[in-house]
Structures are given as C-alpha cells and as structure tokens.
Write a protein that holds these residues in place. Structure first.
Motif, short mmCIF file in Angstrom:
data_model
loop_
_atom_site.label_atom_id
_atom_site.label_comp_id
_atom_site.label_asym_id
_atom_site.label_seq_id
_atom_site.Cartn_x
_atom_site.Cartn_y
_atom_site.Cartn_z
N GLN A 195 0.85 -1.18 0.00
CA GLN A 195 0.00 0.00 0.00
C GLN A 195 0.89 1.24 0.00
N ALA A 196 0.29 2.42 -0.09
CA ALA A 196 1.05 3.67 -0.20
C ALA A 196 2.01 3.87 0.95
N ASN A 197 1.65 3.38 2.14
CA ASN A 197 2.49 3.59 3.31
C ASN A 197 3.59 2.53 3.43
N GLY A 198 3.69 1.67 2.43
CA GLY A 198 4.74 0.66 2.42
C GLY A 198 4.40 -0.62 3.10
N THR A 199 3.22 -0.69 3.72
CA THR A 199 2.83 -1.94 4.39
C THR A 199 2.25 -2.91 3.38
N LYS A 200 2.30 -4.19 3.72
CA LYS A 200 1.74 -5.20 2.82
C LYS A 200 0.22 -5.13 2.82
N LYS A 201 -0.35 -5.30 1.67
CA LYS A 201 -1.81 -5.32 1.55
C LYS A 201 -2.32 -6.69 1.95
N VAL A 202 -3.05 -6.73 3.03
CA VAL A 202 -3.54 -8.00 3.56
C VAL A 202 -4.87 -8.32 2.91
N LYS A 203 -4.97 -9.54 2.44
CA LYS A 203 -6.22 -9.96 1.79
C LYS A 203 -7.35 -9.98 2.81
N LYS A 204 -8.44 -9.32 2.46
CA LYS A 204 -9.59 -9.24 3.37
C LYS A 204 -10.18 -10.63 3.59
N GLU A 205 -10.42 -10.96 4.87
CA GLU A 205 -10.96 -12.28 5.20
C GLU A 205 -12.38 -12.42 4.66
N GLU A 206 -12.63 -13.57 4.07
CA GLU A 206 -13.97 -13.82 3.52
C GLU A 206 -15.00 -13.85 4.63
N SER A 207 -16.11 -13.20 4.43
CA SER A 207 -17.21 -13.26 5.39
C SER A 207 -17.89 -14.60 5.28
N ASP A 208 -18.41 -15.10 6.41
CA ASP A 208 -19.12 -16.39 6.37
C ASP A 208 -20.59 -16.21 6.04
N ASP A 209 -20.97 -14.97 5.66
CA ASP A 209 -22.38 -14.73 5.34
C ASP A 209 -22.83 -15.52 4.13
N ASP A 210 -21.87 -15.87 3.26
CA ASP A 210 -22.24 -16.61 2.06
C ASP A 210 -22.32 -18.10 2.29
N ALA A 211 -21.88 -18.52 3.46
CA ALA A 211 -21.89 -19.96 3.74
C ALA A 211 -23.30 -20.43 3.99
N PRO A 212 -23.59 -21.68 3.62
CA PRO A 212 -24.93 -22.23 3.89
C PRO A 212 -25.23 -22.16 5.37
N LEU A 213 -26.50 -22.03 5.71
CA LEU A 213 -26.90 -21.92 7.13
C LEU A 213 -26.45 -23.09 7.95
N THR A 214 -26.46 -24.28 7.34
CA THR A 214 -26.10 -25.47 8.09
C THR A 214 -24.64 -25.48 8.49
N LYS A 215 -23.83 -24.64 7.82
CA LYS A 215 -22.40 -24.64 8.10
C LYS A 215 -21.98 -23.44 8.95
N SER A 502 -30.72 -30.24 20.41
CA SER A 502 -31.87 -30.71 19.65
C SER A 502 -32.74 -29.52 19.22
N ASP A 503 -33.00 -28.59 20.16
CA ASP A 503 -33.77 -27.39 19.83
C ASP A 503 -33.04 -26.53 18.80
N TYR A 504 -31.74 -26.38 19.01
CA TYR A 504 -30.92 -25.57 18.10
C TYR A 504 -31.01 -26.10 16.67
N LYS A 505 -30.89 -27.41 16.52
CA LYS A 505 -30.95 -28.02 15.18
C LYS A 505 -32.33 -27.84 14.56
N LYS A 506 -33.36 -27.94 15.40
CA LYS A 506 -34.73 -27.77 14.91
C LYS A 506 -34.91 -26.38 14.28
N PHE A 507 -34.44 -25.34 14.98
CA PHE A 507 -34.62 -23.99 14.47
C PHE A 507 -33.65 -23.68 13.33
N GLU A 508 -32.47 -24.28 13.34
CA GLU A 508 -31.55 -24.11 12.22
C GLU A 508 -32.11 -24.76 10.96
N LYS A 509 -32.80 -25.87 11.13
CA LYS A 509 -33.44 -26.54 9.99
C LYS A 509 -34.51 -25.62 9.39
N ALA A 510 -35.25 -24.93 10.26
CA ALA A 510 -36.26 -23.98 9.79
C ALA A 510 -35.60 -22.81 9.07
#
Length: 901
Positions: A195-215, A502-510
């Motif tokens: 970058q302009a200040n001489g530091t390395k440009k770090v690749k932005k971490e991928e958001s998990d928003d695109d991941a399927p709900l089950t994951k 068990s409850d968590y999985k039920k609502f995640e399935k929904a």
C-alpha cells in the motif's frame, strides 16, 4: 368402486383415478372464481373451534354430488391434560400474574386443547391491530398480509442463493489463482503488493455470510466474555455417582458454549463416558385399612391386594366425573379389573364366603373414595413447616438420581421417576381410556450407561432386563408400558446440552428452509393443476401443511386412537362451502377435536371437490394416492431432512422476524411487552395457532376490572382527603374532579370496602401463622390467641372507618404529614398503575383465543425473543419463565440485538 351392499362381500374403498381428464377439470370450473396461473392465494383461518353443534349448518349445500356427513359428533368434554409427569414446569404461563397451567402445556406441538360447546372462534381486526370499522373483510386483509410476506420470503430466498453462488464462485476463483501461484517457480512469484504507506496489503478475510446456514455458527458477541453458568446444585446422597465427582471441574472451568460449534452432535456417537444412578421407583401399594372396603351389591368385600390396587385407583378418582362417568372408561376399567379378579378368586364377604364380581353397576367405590379424600385433606391441612420437611426428605432421597455425568460434565436428568401404576386417562376420545397401567418392575427396564461406569444396583431381589452401552442413544433408561406398547425413556432435562442441541438443530433446519421456500411454493402452485392425480394430491397437501400448519398424519392400527392429519383425512373430515371455504373437523393429535374454517385458493377448493367426487363416501380417504412417508421423501428432495413439521417452525419464525424488523417499541416495559404479545398474536393468527377460550377467562377479566376499579376508588378517597385538608381546592379543580366515578355504585363501594376488610384479616392471620410456625421450628412457645385478637384490631378499625365514611360522606386525611402535594403525587402514581393494568387487561382479552405459549415455546425461534429483549431493553424474564430461561440458555447467550432469522 363403491362398496357392495352385500354384507358378505369385503368392503372396498373408493379410489381416485390415476389421472384427471380435461373434461373433469372443466366441469369443476363451474361457479369457481378465476385464478391467476402463476400465483396461489395464501390460506387464512376465519373461524377456529370450539363448535356448538346445534348452531352448525355447514354441510348445506352439498358441493360434490354425494351425500355429505350428517350431524357431527358431540363436542369433547373440557378435560385436563393427563400427562402424568411428576414435575410440571410452568412454561406456557402468561407474562403477567402467571397462572398455573397443566403439564400438557409443555409438550411439543401442544396447541390442540379440548373443545367446549360455544360458537367457533373468529379472529378479530382488533387482534391484529386493525380498525374494526374498515370496509375490507378481515379474511382479505389476512390474505394480503400473508401474500406480501410470502412474496418477500421468495425474493429473499432467491437473493440469498445468488449471494451464496457468487461467494462460492469467488472462493473457487481465489483458490484456483492460489493453486496457479503455487505451481510457479519461487523466483518468479510476484512479491506481495504494498500500500502507499509501504505496508503489505492483507487480503480481506472472507465473510461467512455466504456460507450455507447449516455450516454457520450463530453469531456470538465477542466484545464481552459470556457470564459463567452457575453450577447446578446437588444434594448429598448415597448414589454411586459421588457428589465430588459431579462437582469436579466446575470451579474455574470455562463455560461450554456448544452452540458455537454447530458440528457438535452431528455424528452418530452422542457420548464417550456416561455415569448415572438409574431410576426412582414409586412406593409399593399400601393396602386399605380393614374397615374400608369396596361394596358389591351393598355387601362389603375383601379383595386380593392386586385387585384392591385397581379398585383403589378407580375409587380414588370418583371426583373426576369426566372420566369415571365415561362409558369407555368404565368398560375398559372393568375389563382389566375383572381379569385380575378371575386370577385372584374375586372377593369374600365378612364370613369368608366367595363373592363373584360380575357387573360394574353393582360395584360401589364410595368408601374407598371417602378414605382417599380424607388422606388428601389431611395432607392439605399440614403446616407449611411439615410440608417443607416432607419435601426436603423426598428431595434428599432423590438427589442421587437428579444428575448424571455425561462426557465428564454434570447434566440434569429429566424424568428419572418411573411412572406409578394407575388408570390410563388419555386425552380426548382415546379408545383405551380406563385401562390399568401396570406397575413397572426392574425386570422390564433396560439401562444405558458407559462401559467403564458402575451399573446402578436394582432394588433388592430384582435385576435389570438388560444393560446397554449405546453411545448413539441419548437415553439413560427405557421400558415398555402396557397400554399402548409405547417405549418410555429417561432423558436429560430440557436445560441440558443434548436437549439444547436438539432445539438448536430444529430452528436451524427452519432457517435453512427459508433458502428453498420459494422453489417449494412455486412447484406446488404449478402441480395444483397437474393432470397426474398423485401430484395434484401431493401439491394440495403441501399447500394445506404450509398455509394452515396441519400435521402430516399417519395411519393408525385398529387398537389405536382414530386420530388423523392432512395425509389421512377422510371424506367426512372435510366439508366444502362455495366459493372457497373449507371446514376441517376431525380428531387430531392426542384425540383432541380439531375444527377450523379456512379460506383457500380457488384451485385448492376445486381440487378437494375432485378428491371427494362420487363414488367416494364416508370412510374413504381424501388423499388416497398420498402417504406421509411419500410426502416427506418428496420434501427431502429440496433439502436434506425437510419434513412437513418444519413448515410450522419456519412460518412462525419467519413471520415473527418480519414483524420485529418493522417494530418500533417505546413506552413502559408493560407497553413493550404488549407490543411483543401483539406480534406473537399476529404470528399465532397467521399460522393458525388457536386455542379455545379458557373457562376461567371471564372470571379473570372480572378480577382485573375489579383491581382497576379498586385503584380508581382509592384515587377518589385520596381526593376526598385533599378536600379534608383544603376545601377551597374544590373550586379550583372543579366538582367533577372530586366526584365518585359514575360506574362505581354505592353497592359496589360497600362490597369493595367489605373485601378490603376481609383482605386485611387474611393478611394478619397469615402473618400470625407464619410467625408461629417459625417459633415452633425454633423450639419456642407459639403466640397465644389473644395476640391474634389484638392484631385484628387493625381490621376492625378499618371497618369502623369505612362505616363512618359511608354515613358522613367524608374521608378524613391519612398518613404522616398529609398535604395536597403528597396526595397529588399519590394520584399520579395510581394513574400510572391504572394505565399499566388496563394495558395488561387489554392484552389478556386480545390473547384469549390465541395460543401465544405454543407459538413462543415451540415454533418461534427463541433467539427472536432474545433479540426483542435486547433491542428494546426488556428483561428476558418478562418472556421466559425460569424453566424456559434454562431451556433456551443457548439462545439467550448466543445472539445480540442485530441477529436475523
């Protein structure tokens, strides 16, 4: 084919043809509203049971050319739930002034309740926040609102899938580029860009928003450390799982936040190590005193102890006329009673002569009931100290069984008590009501425990049926009961990790279903017009399940209750009223009568007409080319694990989530709670979670009104005290300000004053008794009756004061340093209390016909309630009881106010 009239011929049920011809389709289009080929009207409930049979006339006119069902069965009696759980938990209680409810309120999917005779419940405009004088019918409003929500759900599903595909494509491209870079010689690899200040440009971490709900794991706040869970207390006992073992590792150990690891529990192995102390058996039967005997034809008879135990069970419940006067209950009871009598030699009179008991009508169980009732009254009459002592002794004996060690973690056990013998009651019109539930012996019980753990010892002289080490099972013990042949399991408590997962999985399935709901609805909209009968029946069933939260239903054996669901509906369960109203009337879950009048899409109405065409008649299936397993198999093609029941959870949670997004709750906490209840009520109406009005509702509302009037009367008295201090203030504020409210009559004032005096007496008596109990517990002498008499002088003085006020019409100033300013401050406080009480009263009135508890506990994702609590700063205790807070601990700790369903 129609069945033969010849009694010797086997009954052949009519079956729908494999395909639907164009001529049949066209013939059914007569008198039908035109429909849009691409869209389907959402269904709405317009009237939900109970039903007054005398006012029902829904079968006219006949709509399918066949004789329709005649008079419907009488309404079921309004009985209680007969879940014989030892500990009832108050999960489904109202938010204010909680009243006790039956244990049945906790059972999953428990929104069906016995119906009483009255007019069907009809949703009101006021219940969904609309003006009642609007020209647009409520049914149309509900349909439009559901249509808008479904359209938005479809758009969001499509957008989410596009985003998911885009994210996946980006990841693949990045991976491909990375792999390509790895293949290049090291010398030729480009250096990282700066970058302009001489530091390395770090690749932005991928958001998990695109991941399927089950994951994805649900978002958890990272800024603050989660509070440690308080260690559960356990009382000392002599069980093999030692107390120090149970508590080991709790101090200083980080809280186990299993919900942040969604893969936990997905495998087949549920535990590695498991230790517990088995089950608690009910006490042995205690024979009746020799002077207490059943009468047969007026003669006291002595019975064998096995037969006496069954007679005792019946005699002890003579006060439950709902059961003991039921012919089915009587028949089943006497059949089991007589079977034991035949084996034990019937009874004997006082001279030892044999008395053969052959007719139920000649049996008199009143002496047994009198004895049992006397014992009940004696227990009630025990002092609070004695009751506390008995409970403490019971708790101490049961303490070793209350907890287990599951993978080294202390977990609370749920139903560790073996059900005692007694008469099976069932719910609704259960065909086996009255049968005797036999005593369960250790020889019937299978224990599940770790290989290295010490197996709990059975009672002396007994042995377990089997000891297993089933790491795929989450049960600790199991046995088969004799009534329905069902297996009973000892499981972990609702607040345990396993139950929470068990409850968590039920609502995640929904949540996962929201990615596919648009495709499902589009497909069934198209298949509603399919030429293939099986496809059209399946599409119609999915529509009904999606829109009206009907259960799928399963086939029942001859000895099982004749309960049905969507796939097993019969001809007589569905009545059609043109142009688009369908009336469902059948025995649903737990043999509870389900009655609902619904408005459906015209194509659905037309399809049901086709499915009910002649030669079909009573007893024939409506969906004769569809099974529950086939339906669920079809649904699983859209997403793994999708079944009919997921729609109930999805629709309730999605609707609540959309309402919360639009909500701007302000004001006092009671007003905010009312806002939440309004949203919950709209969910219950749109998702058809109705209930019958409680028998005590009118009485409850009357009490609430009396409470409000009592505060208004208190304001009037304070205003009269202001006049007592300064009579000139009347001219300043006006006479109307000081007048007694018109609706508070003189008779009401007298009754209210009398009740205030009585309340004061009860308060004094209770305090006196409590202090005496404390003195006795400390070994001191109790206070004498004269002390109580002296204390009662306060109530006597109050009574005298009220009489004087009625006579003179004046109220003397009260309190220390009375002043107009102080009294005005008191009136202002009462104004706030009255406003709060009115809000609560209105809330309760609007909720009388809607199963808010059912929606909140079973179908609305609890994280949405937590979001409301945090977003609008309302204590979670206002929505979840202690039991529910433990059950939904994972939800409370796992999300912030910005979480979305």
């Amino acid at each position: 084919m129609s069945s033969s009239s010849d009694d010797d011929q086997p009954l052949v049920k009519a079956k729908s043809s494999e395909t639907i011809s164009k001529s049949t389709d066209a013939a059914m289009d007569k008198d039908m509203p035109t429909t849009d080929s691409d869209t389907v009207k959402p269904g709405v409930s317009i009237a939900f049971g109970p039903v007054d049979d005398d006012n029902m006339d829904v079968d006219q006119p006949a709509t399918n050319g066949a004789a329709v069902n005649g008079k419907r069965k009488a309404s079921l009696p309004n009985g209680k739930s007969y879940k014989d759980a030892s500990d009832s938990e108050d999960d489904d209680v109202p938010l204010q002034k909680r009243r006790k409810t039956s244990a049945a309120a906790e059972s999953d999917d428990d929104d069906d309740v016995p119906l009483k005779k009255s007019g069907p419940i009809r949703a009101t405009a006021h219940q969904i926040g609309e003006e009642s004088d609007d020209d647009v019918p409520l049914g149309e409003k509900l349909q439009k609102e559901k249509a808008a929500m479904e359209k938005k759900a479809g758009k969001q599903a499509a957008a989410t899938r596009r985003a998911s595909k885009s994210g996946e494509a980006k990841r693949k491209a990045a991976k491909k580029e990375s792999d390509s870079e790895d293949d290049k010689p090291l010398a030729k690899k480009p250096a990282p860009k700066k970058q302009a200040n001489g530091t390395k440009k770090v690749k932005k971490e991928e958001s998990d928003d695109d991941a399927p709900l089950t994951k994805k794991a649900p978002a958890a706040k990272k800024t603050k450390a989660a509070p440690k869970a308080e260690p559960a207390s356990a009382k000392k006992g002599k069980g093999k799982v030692k107390e120090e073992d149970l508590e080991e590792g709790e101090e200083g150990e980080e809280e186990y936040r299993w919900w942040e690891d969604p893969t936990k529990g997905d495998g087949t192995t549920k535990w590695t190590t498991l230790e517990h102390n088995g089950v608690v058996f009910p006490p042995e039967y205690e024979p009746l005193p020799k002077n207490v005997k059943m009468l047969y034809d007026g003669v006291p008879v002595t019975l064998d102890i096995k037969a006496e135990e069954i007679a005792h069970a019946f005699g002890g419940m003579l006060n439950s006329t709902h059961n003991v006067e039921n012919p089915t209950f009587q028949k089943n009871f006497f059949a089991d009673f007589k079977e034991v009598l035949d084996k034990t030699g019937h009874g004997k009179d006082k001279d030892g002569n044999k008395v053969k008991i052959l007719k139920f009508e000649k049996c008199d169980f009143q002496p047994i009931f009198n004895h049992v009732d006397a014992e009940r009254q004696a227990k009630k009459a025990l002092s609070a100290a004695d009751k506390k002592k008995i409970k403490a002794e019971k708790d101490e004996k049961e303490a070793p069984f209350m907890f287990c060690m599951w993978d080294g973690r202390k977990q609370k056990v749920g139903n560790f008590r073996v059900e005692p013998p007694g008469l099976f009651r069932g719910r609704g019109e259960h065909p086996k009501t009255g049968r005797f539930k036999k005593r369960v012996t250790p020889e019937q019980i299978t224990i599940n425990i770790g290989k290295e753990a010490m197996v709990p010892a059975p009672p002396a002289g007994h042995k377990w049926k089997e000891v297993k080490h089933d790491q795929e099972g989450t049960w600790l013990a199991m046995w088969q009961e004799n009534i329905n042949g069902n297996y009973k399991y000892v499981m972990l408590a609702a607040n345990s990790d396993i139950k929470g997962q068990s409850d968590y999985k039920k609502f995640e399935k929904a949540r996962e279903l929201k990615l596919h709901i648009d495709a499902i609805r589009k497909d069934y909209a198209r298949e509603l017009k399919s030429e293939v009968m099986a496809e059209r029946q399946r599409a119609t069933a999915v529509y009904l399940i999606d829109q009206f939260a009907l259960r799928a239903g399963n086939e029942k054996g001859e000895d099982e209750a004749d309960t049905v669901g969507c796939c097993s509906l019969k001809f007589e369960h569905v009545t059609l009223r043109p142009p688009e109203t369908v009336i469902f009337d059948f025995l649903g879950k737990d043999s509870i009568r389900f009655y609902d009048e619904v408005k459906v899409d015209p194509q659905v109405f037309k399809n049901l007409k086709i499915f009910k065409r002649s030669p079909k008649k009573e007893g024939d299936e409506v969906f004769d080319r569809l099974t529950t397993s086939g339906l669920n198999k079809h649904l699983s093609n859209y997403m793994p694990g999708l079944t009919a029941k997921v729609f109930r959870t999805y629709n309730a949670s999605w609707t609540m989530a959309e309402l919360l997004k639009k909500m701007k709750s302000t004001g006092t906490i009671p007003e905010k709670v009312k806002d939440y209840n309004n949203a919950n009520r709209e969910v219950a109406i749109l998702c058809n979670h109705k209930r019958t009005v409680a028998a005590s509702h009118a009485q409850t509302m009357e009490k609430m009104e009396d409470k409000i009037n009592g505060m208004r009367y208190q304001q009037w008295r304070i205003k009269q005290m202001m006049l007592d201090i300064d009579n000139k203030i009347k001219k300043k504020k006006g006479a109307d300000y000081f007048a007694l409210p018109e609706d508070l009559s003189g008779d009401w004032v007298k009754e209210h004053q009398a009740s205030l005096v009585e309340q004061e007496k009860i308060k004094i008596q209770k305090k006196f008794d409590k202090e005496n109990e404390k003195l006795e517990a400390e070994g001191q002498k109790p206070m004498k009756a004269k002390e109580l008499q002296d204390r009662m002088a306060v109530a006597t003085d109050l009574e005298t004061k009220f009489k004087k006020e009625l006579k003179t019409g004046k109220v003397e100033a009260e309190g220390k340093g009375p002043s107009v300013d102080k009294y005005e401050a008191q009136i202002e406080k009462l104004d706030q209390r009255i406003a709060t009480a009115k809000t609560q009263s209105e809330d309760r009135e609007n909720n009388k016909e809607v199963a808010l508890g059912t929606s909140k506990i079973n179908y609305i994702d609890p994280r949405l309630t937590v979001v409301f609590s945090k977003k609008f700063d309302v204590p979670i205790e206002r929505f979840f009881s202690k039991t529910l807070r433990e059950k939904f601990d994972w939800a409370i700790k796992s999300v912030g106010e910005d979480w979305e369903f």
